[in-house]
Write a protein that holds these residues in place. Structure first.
Motif, PDB file in Angstrom:
ATOM      1  N   ALA A   1      15.978 -11.778  63.866  1.00  0.00           N
ATOM      2  CA  ALA A   1      15.205 -11.547  62.666  1.00  0.00           C
ATOM      3  C   ALA A   1      14.993 -10.180  62.236  1.00  0.00           C
ATOM      4  N   VAL A   2      14.867  -9.981  60.806  1.00  0.00           N
ATOM      5  CA  VAL A   2      14.536  -8.733  60.452  1.00  0.00           C
ATOM      6  C   VAL A   2      13.014  -8.745  59.643  1.00  0.00           C
ATOM      7  N   SER A   3      12.513  -7.634  59.764  1.00  0.00           N
ATOM      8  CA  SER A   3      11.076  -7.643  59.178  1.00  0.00           C
ATOM      9  C   SER A   3      11.332  -6.907  57.800  1.00  0.00           C
ATOM     10  N   LEU A   4      10.853  -7.389  56.691  1.00  0.00           N
ATOM     11  CA  LEU A   4      11.058  -6.721  55.433  1.00  0.00           C
ATOM     12  C   LEU A   4      10.070  -5.699  55.412  1.00  0.00           C
ATOM     13  N   ASN A   5       8.954  -6.073  56.100  1.00  0.00           N
ATOM     14  CA  ASN A   5       7.738  -5.120  55.761  1.00  0.00           C
ATOM     15  C   ASN A   5       8.181  -3.937  56.681  1.00  0.00           C
ATOM     16  N   LEU A   6       8.775  -3.906  57.815  1.00  0.00           N
ATOM     17  CA  LEU A   6       9.054  -2.931  58.776  1.00  0.00           C
ATOM     18  C   LEU A   6      10.313  -2.042  58.012  1.00  0.00           C
ATOM     19  N   GLU A   7      11.002  -2.841  57.539  1.00  0.00           N
ATOM     20  CA  GLU A   7      12.360  -1.895  56.680  1.00  0.00           C
ATOM     21  C   GLU A   7      11.605  -1.083  55.560  1.00  0.00           C
ATOM     22  N   LEU A   8      10.757  -1.753  54.757  1.00  0.00           N
ATOM     23  CA  LEU A   8      10.652  -1.008  53.580  1.00  0.00           C
ATOM     24  C   LEU A   8       9.566  -0.123  53.847  1.00  0.00           C
ATOM     25  N   ALA A   9       8.532  -0.007  55.306  1.00  0.00           N
ATOM     26  CA  ALA A   9       7.810   1.205  55.532  1.00  0.00           C
ATOM     27  C   ALA A   9       8.763   2.178  56.229  1.00  0.00           C
ATOM     28  N   ASN A  10       9.771   1.811  56.783  1.00  0.00           N
ATOM     29  CA  ASN A  10      10.774   2.928  57.157  1.00  0.00           C
ATOM     30  C   ASN A  10      11.470   3.551  56.137  1.00  0.00           C
ATOM     31  N   LEU A  11      11.749   2.960  54.966  1.00  0.00           N
ATOM     32  CA  LEU A  11      12.320   3.626  53.749  1.00  0.00           C
ATOM     33  C   LEU A  11      10.986   4.516  52.913  1.00  0.00           C
ATOM     34  N   GLU A  12       9.905   3.915  53.092  1.00  0.00           N
ATOM     35  CA  GLU A  12       8.926   4.761  52.557  1.00  0.00           C
ATOM     36  C   GLU A  12       8.614   6.042  53.361  1.00  0.00           C
TER      37      GLU A  12
ATOM     38  N   GLN B   1      18.792  12.259  52.292  1.00  0.00           N
ATOM     39  CA  GLN B   1      17.561  11.264  52.527  1.00  0.00           C
ATOM     40  C   GLN B   1      17.558  10.450  51.609  1.00  0.00           C
ATOM     41  N   LEU B   2      17.756  10.807  50.156  1.00  0.00           N
ATOM     42  CA  LEU B   2      17.894  10.007  49.254  1.00  0.00           C
ATOM     43  C   LEU B   2      18.981   8.933  49.063  1.00  0.00           C
ATOM     44  N   ALA B   3      20.188   9.520  49.362  1.00  0.00           N
ATOM     45  CA  ALA B   3      21.290   8.732  49.430  1.00  0.00           C
ATOM     46  C   ALA B   3      21.046   7.377  50.469  1.00  0.00           C
ATOM     47  N   LEU B   4      20.558   7.840  51.700  1.00  0.00           N
ATOM     48  CA  LEU B   4      20.545   6.966  52.731  1.00  0.00           C
ATOM     49  C   LEU B   4      19.341   5.855  52.330  1.00  0.00           C
ATOM     50  N   VAL B   5      18.107   6.225  51.603  1.00  0.00           N
ATOM     51  CA  VAL B   5      17.399   5.193  51.116  1.00  0.00           C
ATOM     52  C   VAL B   5      18.044   4.302  49.979  1.00  0.00           C
ATOM     53  N   ASN B   6      18.667   5.035  49.297  1.00  0.00           N
ATOM     54  CA  ASN B   6      19.573   4.041  48.172  1.00  0.00           C
ATOM     55  C   ASN B   6      20.262   3.169  48.700  1.00  0.00           C
ATOM     56  N   ALA B   7      21.024   3.590  49.576  1.00  0.00           N
ATOM     57  CA  ALA B   7      21.937   2.807  50.190  1.00  0.00           C
ATOM     58  C   ALA B   7      21.347   1.487  51.081  1.00  0.00           C
ATOM     59  N   ARG B   8      20.361   1.784  51.701  1.00  0.00           N
ATOM     60  CA  ARG B   8      19.687   0.793  52.517  1.00  0.00           C
ATOM     61  C   ARG B   8      18.966  -0.107  51.582  1.00  0.00           C
ATOM     62  N   LEU B   9      18.425   0.415  50.405  1.00  0.00           N
ATOM     63  CA  LEU B   9      17.817  -0.536  49.608  1.00  0.00           C
ATOM     64  C   LEU B   9      18.664  -1.357  48.766  1.00  0.00           C
TER      65      LEU B   9
ATOM     66  N   HIS C   1      21.445  -2.449  50.470  1.00  0.00           N
ATOM     67  CA  HIS C   1      21.937  -3.313  51.610  1.00  0.00           C
ATOM     68  C   HIS C   1      20.874  -4.497  51.790  1.00  0.00           C
ATOM     69  N   VAL C   2      19.583  -4.174  51.483  1.00  0.00           N
ATOM     70  CA  VAL C   2      18.422  -4.935  51.559  1.00  0.00           C
ATOM     71  C   VAL C   2      18.406  -5.921  50.408  1.00  0.00           C
ATOM     72  N   GLY C   3      18.973  -5.562  49.327  1.00  0.00           N
ATOM     73  CA  GLY C   3      19.053  -6.490  48.219  1.00  0.00           C
ATOM     74  C   GLY C   3      20.143  -7.595  48.349  1.00  0.00           C
ATOM     75  N   ARG C   4      21.493  -7.133  48.871  1.00  0.00           N
ATOM     76  CA  ARG C   4      22.380  -8.150  49.282  1.00  0.00           C
ATOM     77  C   ARG C   4      22.009  -8.971  50.255  1.00  0.00           C
TER      78      ARG C   4
END
Length: 154
Positions: free
Chosen positions: A15-26, A60-68, A70-73
């Motif tokens: 499983a993936v923690s959405l909370n941990l993923e968003l904290a990392n992107l923050e 860094q911004l491109a990485l965050v954008n791509a990861r967000l 991905h999370v949405g998908r």
């Protein structure tokens, strides 16, 4: 972390923690913000760092954008949560006693969004959602069924 260690850790946590993923992107956004501030104030340590800072911020911004995206998908059910898994967001599929209500994105046959034990959300399979389509154009007056006889409502 070696690929072998990552695979063994992945097998322990599907499983993936959405909370941990968003904290990392923050944290990534905060780093880009700090670097931009240092660049704007000319507080970077040397000329080479100052020259590289804009590319670092952009990357860094491109990485965050791509990861967000991905999370949405994954949240929409377009991709399996396993494709989002990383050591920084690994979590047990079932909440442990006393854990908060973190959203767990579960891989495989489990529901796409598994919340804490008291609040589980299930989603319709993608094929059923896609099957409902809107008509291409509204019916014309002639095609519409006639109103039943009786008084006209104001």
């Amino acid at each position: 972390m070696s690929d072998k260690n990552a695979r063994s850790l992945r097998s322990e946590s599907s499983a993936v923690s959405l909370n941990l993923e968003l904290a990392n992107l923050e944290h990534a956004l905060r780093g880009a913000s700090l670097l931009a501030e240092l660049l704007a104030n000319h507080d970077l340590p040397d000329e080479e760092t100052q020259r590289m800072a804009p590319q670092c911020i952009t990357a860094q911004l491109a990485l965050v954008n791509a990861r967000l995206r991905h999370v949405g998908r994954v949240i929409r059910g377009e991709e399996d949560a396993e494709t989002l898994w990383a050591p920084h967001n690994a979590i047990n599929p079932s909440p442990l006693p006393g854990e908060d209500g973190d959203v767990r994105l579960v891989s495989g046959s489990s529901p796409p969004l598994a919340r804490s034990a008291r609040n589980t959300a299930e989603r319709k399979p993608r094929a059923r959602r896609a099957g409902k389509k809107r008509p291409e154009k509204p019916p014309t007056i002639e095609e519409a069924s006639p109103a039943p006889p009786g008084p006209v409502a104001p």
